[in-house]
Each structure stands twice: as structure tokens, then as C-alpha cells.
Design a protein around this motif. Structure first.
Motif, PDB file in Angstrom:
ATOM      1  N   LEU A  31     -35.042 -16.717 -12.202  1.00 23.27           N
ATOM      2  CA  LEU A  31     -34.598 -15.803 -11.143  1.00 23.27           C
ATOM      3  C   LEU A  31     -33.247 -15.232 -11.573  1.00 23.27           C
ATOM      4  O   LEU A  31     -32.349 -15.983 -11.941  1.00 23.27           O
ATOM      5  CB  LEU A  31     -34.443 -16.558  -9.823  1.00 23.27           C
ATOM      6  CG  LEU A  31     -33.614 -15.892  -8.722  1.00 23.27           C
ATOM      7  CD1 LEU A  31     -34.396 -14.768  -8.073  1.00 23.27           C
ATOM      8  CD2 LEU A  31     -33.193 -16.903  -7.667  1.00 23.27           C
ATOM      9  N   GLN A  32     -33.105 -13.917 -11.547  1.00 25.53           N
ATOM     10  CA  GLN A  32     -31.813 -13.293 -11.868  1.00 25.53           C
ATOM     11  C   GLN A  32     -31.421 -12.353 -10.744  1.00 25.53           C
ATOM     12  O   GLN A  32     -32.232 -11.562 -10.269  1.00 25.53           O
ATOM     13  CB  GLN A  32     -31.884 -12.530 -13.191  1.00 25.53           C
ATOM     14  CG  GLN A  32     -30.550 -11.884 -13.582  1.00 25.53           C
ATOM     15  CD  GLN A  32     -30.546 -11.366 -15.016  1.00 25.53           C
ATOM     16  OE1 GLN A  32     -31.236 -11.913 -15.891  1.00 25.53           O
ATOM     17  NE2 GLN A  32     -29.772 -10.338 -15.281  1.00 25.53           N
ATOM     18  N   VAL A  33     -30.154 -12.459 -10.324  1.00 23.66           N
ATOM     19  CA  VAL A  33     -29.623 -11.613  -9.256  1.00 23.66           C
ATOM     20  C   VAL A  33     -28.381 -10.903  -9.775  1.00 23.66           C
ATOM     21  O   VAL A  33     -27.415 -11.555 -10.178  1.00 23.66           O
ATOM     22  CB  VAL A  33     -29.275 -12.436  -8.000  1.00 23.66           C
ATOM     23  CG1 VAL A  33     -28.750 -11.517  -6.901  1.00 23.66           C
ATOM     24  CG2 VAL A  33     -30.491 -13.208  -7.509  1.00 23.66           C
ATOM     25  N   ASN A  34     -28.408  -9.574  -9.789  1.00 25.83           N
ATOM     26  CA  ASN A  34     -27.276  -8.762 -10.219  1.00 25.83           C
ATOM     27  C   ASN A  34     -26.616  -8.134  -8.997  1.00 25.83           C
ATOM     28  O   ASN A  34     -27.287  -7.423  -8.233  1.00 25.83           O
ATOM     29  CB  ASN A  34     -27.729  -7.648 -11.160  1.00 25.83           C
ATOM     30  CG  ASN A  34     -28.174  -8.148 -12.514  1.00 25.83           C
ATOM     31  OD1 ASN A  34     -28.513  -9.322 -12.673  1.00 25.83           O
ATOM     32  ND2 ASN A  34     -28.188  -7.276 -13.494  1.00 25.83           N
ATOM     33  N   PHE A  35     -25.320  -8.376  -8.799  1.00 22.13           N
ATOM     34  CA  PHE A  35     -24.583  -7.795  -7.677  1.00 22.13           C
ATOM     35  C   PHE A  35     -23.977  -6.469  -8.125  1.00 22.13           C
ATOM     36  O   PHE A  35     -23.313  -6.397  -9.160  1.00 22.13           O
ATOM     37  CB  PHE A  35     -23.496  -8.756  -7.201  1.00 22.13           C
ATOM     38  CG  PHE A  35     -24.049 -10.045  -6.645  1.00 22.13           C
ATOM     39  CD1 PHE A  35     -24.488 -10.128  -5.342  1.00 22.13           C
ATOM     40  CD2 PHE A  35     -24.154 -11.175  -7.448  1.00 22.13           C
ATOM     41  CE1 PHE A  35     -25.015 -11.305  -4.832  1.00 22.13           C
ATOM     42  CE2 PHE A  35     -24.679 -12.359  -6.954  1.00 22.13           C
ATOM     43  CZ  PHE A  35     -25.113 -12.419  -5.644  1.00 22.13           C
ATOM     44  N   TYR A  36     -24.198  -5.400  -7.331  1.00 23.24           N
ATOM     45  CA  TYR A  36     -23.775  -4.065  -7.737  1.00 23.24           C
ATOM     46  C   TYR A  36     -22.263  -3.887  -7.782  1.00 23.24           C
ATOM     47  O   TYR A  36     -21.713  -3.376  -8.747  1.00 23.24           O
ATOM     48  CB  TYR A  36     -24.327  -2.998  -6.776  1.00 23.24           C
ATOM     49  CG  TYR A  36     -25.802  -3.038  -6.546  1.00 23.24           C
ATOM     50  CD1 TYR A  36     -26.679  -3.251  -7.597  1.00 23.24           C
ATOM     51  CD2 TYR A  36     -26.334  -2.872  -5.270  1.00 23.24           C
ATOM     52  CE1 TYR A  36     -28.037  -3.280  -7.382  1.00 23.24           C
ATOM     53  CE2 TYR A  36     -27.683  -2.899  -5.054  1.00 23.24           C
ATOM     54  CZ  TYR A  36     -28.533  -3.108  -6.107  1.00 23.24           C
ATOM     55  OH  TYR A  36     -29.872  -3.141  -5.894  1.00 23.24           O
ATOM     56  N   THR A  37     -21.583  -4.291  -6.714  1.00 22.72           N
ATOM     57  CA  THR A  37     -20.184  -3.917  -6.521  1.00 22.72           C
ATOM     58  C   THR A  37     -19.297  -4.356  -7.670  1.00 22.72           C
ATOM     59  O   THR A  37     -18.517  -3.569  -8.200  1.00 22.72           O
ATOM     60  CB  THR A  37     -19.648  -4.512  -5.202  1.00 22.72           C
ATOM     61  OG1 THR A  37     -20.519  -4.120  -4.144  1.00 22.72           O
ATOM     62  CG2 THR A  37     -18.252  -4.006  -4.927  1.00 22.72           C
ATOM     63  N   ASP A  38     -19.400  -5.621  -8.061  1.00 20.00           N
ATOM     64  CA  ASP A  38     -18.508  -6.126  -9.110  1.00 20.00           C
ATOM     65  C   ASP A  38     -19.241  -6.506 -10.384  1.00 20.00           C
ATOM     66  O   ASP A  38     -18.654  -7.063 -11.298  1.00 20.00           O
ATOM     67  CB  ASP A  38     -17.714  -7.334  -8.595  1.00 20.00           C
ATOM     68  CG  ASP A  38     -18.630  -8.422  -8.038  1.00 20.00           C
ATOM     69  OD1 ASP A  38     -19.858  -8.336  -8.247  1.00 20.00           O
ATOM     70  OD2 ASP A  38     -18.115  -9.361  -7.402  1.00 20.00           O
ATOM     71  N   HIS A  39     -20.555  -6.233 -10.436  1.00 16.82           N
ATOM     72  CA  HIS A  39     -21.377  -6.504 -11.626  1.00 16.82           C
ATOM     73  C   HIS A  39     -21.417  -7.985 -12.005  1.00 16.82           C
ATOM     74  O   HIS A  39     -21.618  -8.323 -13.171  1.00 16.82           O
ATOM     75  CB  HIS A  39     -20.900  -5.659 -12.818  1.00 16.82           C
ATOM     76  CG  HIS A  39     -20.860  -4.201 -12.512  1.00 16.82           C
ATOM     77  ND1 HIS A  39     -21.987  -3.469 -12.190  1.00 16.82           N
ATOM     78  CD2 HIS A  39     -19.814  -3.326 -12.425  1.00 16.82           C
ATOM     79  CE1 HIS A  39     -21.646  -2.216 -11.954  1.00 16.82           C
ATOM     80  NE2 HIS A  39     -20.343  -2.107 -12.072  1.00 16.82           N
ATOM     81  N   THR A  40     -21.207  -8.853 -11.037  1.00 15.12           N
ATOM     82  CA  THR A  40     -21.406 -10.279 -11.287  1.00 15.12           C
ATOM     83  C   THR A  40     -22.905 -10.579 -11.237  1.00 15.12           C
ATOM     84  O   THR A  40     -23.683  -9.806 -10.676  1.00 15.12           O
ATOM     85  CB  THR A  40     -20.656 -11.142 -10.258  1.00 15.12           C
ATOM     86  OG1 THR A  40     -21.116 -10.796  -8.945  1.00 15.12           O
ATOM     87  CG2 THR A  40     -19.155 -10.916 -10.339  1.00 15.12           C
ATOM     88  N   LYS A  41     -23.302 -11.713 -11.828  1.00 18.00           N
ATOM     89  CA  LYS A  41     -24.718 -12.055 -11.913  1.00 18.00           C
ATOM     90  C   LYS A  41     -24.909 -13.550 -11.744  1.00 18.00           C
ATOM     91  O   LYS A  41     -24.044 -14.342 -12.144  1.00 18.00           O
ATOM     92  CB  LYS A  41     -25.292 -11.625 -13.269  1.00 18.00           C
ATOM     93  CG  LYS A  41     -25.178 -10.131 -13.537  1.00 18.00           C
ATOM     94  CD  LYS A  41     -25.398  -9.797 -14.989  1.00 18.00           C
ATOM     95  CE  LYS A  41     -25.165  -8.307 -15.226  1.00 18.00           C
ATOM     96  NZ  LYS A  41     -23.745  -7.920 -15.085  1.00 18.00           N
ATOM     97  N   ILE A  42     -26.052 -13.921 -11.175  1.00 14.85           N
ATOM     98  CA  ILE A  42     -26.471 -15.319 -11.114  1.00 14.85           C
ATOM     99  C   ILE A  42     -27.856 -15.414 -11.749  1.00 14.85           C
ATOM    100  O   ILE A  42     -28.750 -14.624 -11.428  1.00 14.85           O
ATOM    101  CB  ILE A  42     -26.503 -15.839  -9.662  1.00 14.85           C
ATOM    102  CG1 ILE A  42     -25.085 -16.199  -9.203  1.00 14.85           C
ATOM    103  CG2 ILE A  42     -27.408 -17.056  -9.535  1.00 14.85           C
ATOM    104  CD1 ILE A  42     -25.009 -16.779  -7.820  1.00 14.85           C
ATOM    105  N   ILE A  43     -28.003 -16.374 -12.673  1.00 16.33           N
ATOM    106  CA  ILE A  43     -29.288 -16.598 -13.334  1.00 16.33           C
ATOM    107  C   ILE A  43     -29.677 -18.055 -13.120  1.00 16.33           C
ATOM    108  O   ILE A  43     -28.917 -18.964 -13.476  1.00 16.33           O
ATOM    109  CB  ILE A  43     -29.205 -16.301 -14.845  1.00 16.33           C
ATOM    110  CG1 ILE A  43     -28.689 -14.878 -15.086  1.00 16.33           C
ATOM    111  CG2 ILE A  43     -30.575 -16.497 -15.502  1.00 16.33           C
ATOM    112  CD1 ILE A  43     -28.130 -14.654 -16.462  1.00 16.33           C
ATOM    113  N   LEU A  44     -30.827 -18.269 -12.526  1.00 18.05           N
ATOM    114  CA  LEU A  44     -31.348 -19.617 -12.306  1.00 18.05           C
ATOM    115  C   LEU A  44     -32.581 -19.790 -13.180  1.00 18.05           C
ATOM    116  O   LEU A  44     -33.542 -19.040 -13.057  1.00 18.05           O
ATOM    117  CB  LEU A  44     -31.710 -19.811 -10.830  1.00 18.05           C
ATOM    118  CG  LEU A  44     -32.203 -21.203 -10.427  1.00 18.05           C
ATOM    119  CD1 LEU A  44     -31.068 -22.215 -10.497  1.00 18.05           C
ATOM    120  CD2 LEU A  44     -32.802 -21.178  -9.031  1.00 18.05           C
TER     121      LEU A  44
END
Length: 661
Positions: free
Chosen positions: A594-607
Motif C-alpha cells: 500500500l502506498q499513500v502520497n500526500f499532495y501538499t508536502d509530497h510526503t509518502k507512506i509505504i506499507l
């Protein structure tokens, strides 16, 4: 909105009105956007709650969006539906006199009748003993006034882009016999998708004959037309004059008649005394001069503005990136590659017919043209395109765990026929796996392990030490959304390029583009050498190559995760599904990642799962694109920073919200 954030009185008030709102926490939770990393650590104040007793709804009041002479505008969220609005709040004390109240009633009644893409949507209204509340569409990018304040001047292509939308909305009003009478930068609102909406109809009025026109001077001083100042009344030409002032302001950085003294400003307007900077393009100078004419009859009409050489001989982008709100965007006329893309779209899909015109037989004909007999099973993913960031070019809105319609017998036969056809080309193939992961299965596992971690982790002020050399895993480094025509493209950390097409098939270029991995919508897989690819798949391969070239030339890597010893290309995961929310893009893969990319600050979480066992690893890529990988068990035992914990909680809420769990 978590019910724990209400005061006791506020909670009881809402509960008595609608007790179902507070029966289950998952029904009253609002998915909160991830916090800014360096926010204040002070305890947040409890939100003020606005109660619509008659409509049996509760809203919590958020930040102030703007204020004027009679009203203030706030962001408000419906506690039950979590829908957000821009709410115009007018104190009852300001409408105590009959003519004041009549003005507000007229504004409401007029705005209620408006339905247009480029007009702010009216939702509903109510009042209590203190205020009148007018609920409107929330435009999250604020207004052209905010963009102008950040940028000071805009480029010609940007002005054309906004002006076309303003004119579209304004023509709609004029055709309905309505004058806006207060066109200015602050009344042009910008949606999340960078689309413009005309708003604030507090001064709007019905169009009248010259004899009946009101002689009142109303509007914003810098944008008033000479005939208004001379008390000749408002006509459609007065709105056009204001539009000319808007164009001048956006291109030059200040209104054309602005002075330090209001009387001097009015004098300059009456005499049409202003200066055209030599920095303006010749066509822009001609357009402004043709609009800012003293005699209303001499001004260009809205249609004439659109056919002026400023538009016909200049480039107008189809979309603007959100970054253009604060910086000059890189806008160029379509490149040869983009022209090829457009040509390819026409050859693949032809001209679109309206849904009313198409018969089921015609639908099947169109679908069969896509890829030699492959039946389209999911058309709901075709959405709009917008650029978001340096490693991403934007997103759609699709249901997170939809499986698509069930195949008919004819469709199943078509799939079998396609499968047999591809088998005859010398491809290696795999039958669909009965235990293959589905989007729902990936979500269920992710929600469980993240929830277990969040519920057990202790409070901590910082993240624990991360793995110094985590085992290699594959993640998305770049992505591009062409789902308005083709599908969603992405580049993996092993340099493989994949596209999930709108009709449900998937094609990947692997092993430095020497191998093609093709997957039907029923999960049947085929492997080809690139030089032996069947003719019926060549068009899709070309689309994947175009997306690959675009990402290579235009997008940055999404983080610093680089590995020399990556899994072999054959182990490359395939994208199952993707979804866009207001704050993030979610990608689900068939290996459980699962990968989640946040638009505002371009941070990401990858599980993802560890290469050594079935335990989970969580990788966080911060706004500087620096990555940190933690075993999820370590976060469970030792806790993490507020920044990371909020993002993890957001991911869980997002997944639960879109699956209804």
C-alpha cells in the motif's frame, strides 16, 4: 468529526436533534488532513458548533475564509456527512431593517436559481437568533485575489485560461438576464481542480431597460465603469468593463485606474485615463484598449473577446497546475509527443458519443476497438487531469474497492477468445489465481495491522531509530494520470513502467523494456519478449512508452530509496487500484503493498511485507524526500512522532471511509 471534540452542551444539543449521529464513532469521524510538520504544539481549542434545529443538522465551524462589510465567510463541516462548505455568515444585527433583509433574501433567491460549471454552487441556508447562514460550494484554492497577491502578475496563457472560464460563467448570467455588478479578483473562486467559479451575488441584479436601470453607484471603486459613476445605470457592458480591469490587473500587477486618492481614481475612470505598460504583448494591449472604451456601445462583447487575436493567436492551456497559485508554471504549447498522444486517442477511441446517443450495441463496438476483443469492464475510472507535483501528474476519484460489473456470458466468451488468441502468439501465460489478492484484501490487511499498531503504541515525541539497511522493496517513484483518455501510469523503483488502463487491463514494460507483462481484467497473465509482442497489443505498448518518456523527461524521483539488489523483474508488483482524495493518492498492489502520497508536502507512506518473513515494514518519506524504514513492530513497541502517527491514522480512516467499514 470525532464526537469527543465537542463540549458536553454541544454534544447533547446535537444528539437530541439527531441521536443517530453519535451511535457509532466510525459514522461521526472526519478524516482529518495530515498536519503540517512544524505546527504549534499548543492544545487545539474545541470547535464551535452551529446547529440547524429545523434541518436537524450540526456543523462545526472551521477557519475564516474571508470577510466583507456585512458578512464573514467560514469553512464549515457537516458532522454527519463530513461534507465541507464555504458558509456566508450574516449577523442578524446587520439585517435589522426591512431593506437590509430584503437584500439578503434577494441574493439567496437569485443564487438558488443558478446552475453552471463556472458559478459557485448554492447548497442551502438557514438562520437562528444570531445569524443567517448561506451554505455554498467550498473552493479550496481560494480566489484569484489570493493568487494575484502571491504572484503579483500572471502570464498570458494563465490569463486566457481563467478568462475563458469567467466569460463562460458571465455569459450564463447575462443570458438569464442577471448582472453581477461586482466583478473583481476576490469574487473569482478557484476549486481544488483549478477551475474558476463566479461568486458573491450580493450586488447582482436583474437586467433592466435603459430607462429602468438603477442609478445607484455600487461595486468596487477600481472596477467601476464610467456610466456607473455618471449614474447612467448598469448594463451588461458595465460587467465587460470590469472584466477589462481584471485582465489589466492580472497582467500588469495593479488596477488600471488605481491612485492614492479615490476622487482622482474616479476622475481617471470618467476620462478613461490609464497607461498600457510596454511589457504587455501587442495583442493584450489591443484587447484591453478595445474593452476599456468610454462609450458602452463601443466595447467588445463577451463573444468578441473570445474571438480576439489575444485568444486566437495565443496558447491557452487545458489545465493549470496547483503550483501556479504561488509560482510561474512551466507552460508550453503541446509538444510533438503530446500531439501524438492526442492523435493516438482519436485512433483508439474515436469521437465520443453522448450517453443518450449510444446504444448497447454501439458501446460494445467502441469497446471492441480498444484491444481486439478485450471487453471493457470498468469505465468509471475515466476522470480529469491536472498536474500536482514534481514526481506526480495528477489524480482521479474512483471507488477504492469496487470490483466492476459482473461479466455477461458474451463478455466471458470474449475474454476466453482473447486469451486463446494471445496464447497462440508464443507467450508464456498463467491462469488466474484463485487466491490472488484483491483491493479489498489489501485494504483489510493494511487497516488491521495499522490499527493494531496505533492502538498499542505508547506516546512518543520522536521516531525510533530506523533500519540502516532495509531489505529492498519496490515502490512507486513517479506517476502520471492520463485516465481521461487511457489510464494511470507509474514508474517503479526497479525502473519498470506500468499502466492500468481504463478498461481494466494492465501492461508493464520490464527488464529495461525488453519484456512485456500483460494482464487481462480477469487476472490472466501473459509474458512476451518486446520484439514478439502481438499486433493487437502494440497500441497499448505505445501508450505505455509515451507515459514512460513523459515521466523520464518531466518528473523527479519521489524519494531517496535506491537499491542495487532489487527483486527480479518477474517479481514486479502490478497496480490493482488507485484512488484520489482531497489530500492524498492511494495505490494498492497485488503483492499487498500500500502506498499513500500526500499532495501538499509530497510526503509518502509505504506499507509492505518484509522480504524475510510476513512481518510489515513502514517507510516514511518526508518533504525533503529522505526515507526512513521501520518494522511496524518497532513502532508498536516504541511509538513515533505526532507527524507520522497522524499520517498513519489518516491512512486508516481513509481506507475505512472508502470501504464503508
Amino acid at each position: 468529526m470525532d464526537s469527543a471534540r465537542f463540549t458536553t452542551t454541544q454534544r447533547l444539543s446535537c444528539q437530541m436533534m439527531n441521536p443517530d449521529l453519535f451511535k457509532a464513532s466510525d459514522r461521526t469521524q472526519t478524516i482529518q488532513p495530515p498536519p503540517k510538520p512544524n505546527r504549534s504544539k499548543s492544545e487545539p481549542t474545541k470547535p464551535e458548533v452551529v446547529v440547524d434545529v429545523e434541518g436537524k443538522r450540526c456543523y462545526y465551524k472551521g477557519k475564516i475564509l474571508g470577510k466583507g462589510g456585512f458578512a464573514r465567510c467560514y469553512e464549515m463541516t457537516d458532522v454527519a456527512s463530513e461534507k465541507m462548505y464555504a458558509v456566508k455568515v450574516i449577523p442578524q444585527s446587520r439585517v435589522s431593517k426591512p431593506h437590509q433583509r430584503e437584500k439578503i433574501i434577494n441574493e439567496i433567491e437569485l443564487h438558488k436559481t443558478l446552475q453552471h460549471k463556472h458559478v459557485v454552487k448554492f447548497s442551502h441556508h438557514f438562520e437562528d437568533g444570531e445569524n443567517i447562514y448561506i451554505f455554498l460550494e467550498l473552493c479550496s484554492r481560494k480566489s484569484l485575489a489570493h493568487i494575484w497577491k502571491a504572484r503579483h502578475t500572471l502570464t498570458d496563457p494563465e490569463v486566457r485560461y481563467y478568462l475563458k472560464q469567467i466569460i463562460s460563467g458571465l455569459k450564463y448570467l447575462h443570458n438569464k438576464g442577471i448582472l453581477h455588478r461586482d466583478l473583481k479578483l476576490g469574487n473569482f473562486f478557484v476549486s481544488e481542480g483549478m477551475e474558476l467559479r463566479l461568486g458573491d451575488f450580493g450586488l447582482a441584479a436583474k437586467l433592466e431597460t435603459v430607462e429602468q436601470r438603477k442609478k445607484t453607484i455600487c461595486g468596487t471603486p477600481n472596477y467601476l465603469a464610467p456610466e456607473v459613476l455618471n449614474r447612467q445605470g448598469h448594463g451588461t457592458e458595465s460587467d465587460v468593463w470590469s472584466l477589462g480591469c481584471v485582465i489589466y490587473t492580472l497582467l500588469c500587477g495593479n488596477p488600471p485606474f488605481e491612485t492614492l486618492d479615490l476622487k482622482e481614481t474616479y476622475k481617471c475612470i470618467k476620462e478613461v485615463k490609464y497607461t498600457l505598460p510596454p511589457t504587455l504583448s501587442p495583442s493584450a494591449q489591443k484587447l484591453i484598449s478595445a474593452i476599456l472604451q468610454k462609450n458602452p456601445a463601443d466595447r467588445l462583447t463577451l463573444d468578441q473577446i473570445l474571438t480576439h487575436e489575444y485568444f486566437t493567436k495565443g496558447y491557452t492551456p487545458d489545465k493549470l497546475p496547483p503550483s501556479s497559485c504561488v509560482m510561474v508554471p512551466e507552460l508550453n504549447p503541446p509538444s510533438p509527443a503530446k500531439k501524438f498522444f492526442a492523435k493516438m486517442a482519436k485512433s483508439l477511441f474515436g469521437k465520443k458519443k453522448s450517453k443518450v446517443e449510444k446504444t448497447p450495441a454501439e458501446e460494445k463496438d467502441d469497446i471492441s476497438k480498444l484491444v481486439s476483443g478485450i471487453v471493457k469492464c470498468s469505465i468509471s475510472r475515466q476522470m480529469s487531469c491536472k498536474t500536482v507535483g514534481p514526481n506526480e501528474a495528477t489524480p482521479p476519484m474512483a471507488p477504492l474497492a469496487s470490483s466492476g460489473p459482473t461479466d455477461t456470458q458474451a463478455e466471458e466468451e470474449s475474454r476466453k477468445s482473447t486469451s486463446q488468441s494471445l496464447k497462440g502468439t508464443g507467450a508464456s501465460s498463467n491462469d488466474p489465481c484463485e487466491d490472488a489478492l484483491t483491493p479489498a484484501a489489501v485494504i483489510e490487511s493494511a487497516v488491521k495491522v495499522l490499527n493494531d499498531c496505533l492502538s498499542s503504541m505508547p506516546a512518543a515525541s520522536r521516531n525510533p531509530p530506523c533500519l540502516s539497511k532495509p531489505k529492498p522493496f519496490i515502490w512507486v517513484t513517479k506517476w502520471v494520470d492520463y485516465s481521461n483518455k487511457y489510464g494511470f501510469g507509474y514508474q517503479l523503483s526497479n525502473q519498470n513502467i506500468g499502466v492500468l488502463f481504463n478498461e481494466g487491463t494492465h501492461l508493464s514494460l520490464c527488464d529495461q523494456r525488453r519484456t512485456v507483462h500483460y494482464c487481462l481484467a480477469n487476472n490472466k497473465h501473459f509474458m512476451f519478449q518486446a520484439d514478439t509482442l502481438p499486433e493487437q497489443l502494440q497500441s497499448q505498448k505505445q501508450i505505455v512508452e509515451l507515459m514512460a518518456n513523459y515521466m523520464e523527461q518531466n518528473l523527479m524521483e519521489g524519494g531517496d530509496l535506491q537499491y542495487e539488489d532489487l527483486p527480479p523483474p518477474s517479481a514486479s508488483p502490478l497496480l490493482l487500484q488507485w484512488v484520489k482524495t482531497d489530500h492524498a493518492l492511494v495505490m494498492l498492489f497485488n503483492n499487498g503493498t500500500l502506498q499513500v502520497n500526500f499532495y501538499t508536502d509530497h510526503t509518502k507512506i509505504i506499507l509492505c511485507k518484509s522480504a524475510d518473513d510476513d512481518s510489515y515494514l513502514l517507510t516514511y518519506i518526508n518533504r525533503e524526500r529522505v526515507s526512513y524504514t521501520y518494522p511496524l513492530s518497532v513502532l508498536t513497541d516504541r511509538g513515533c512522532s505526532t507527524e507520522l502517527r497522524h499520517r498513519m491514522r489518516y491512512v486508516v480512516q481513509l481506507l475505512q471511509h472508502h470501504t464503508g467499514s
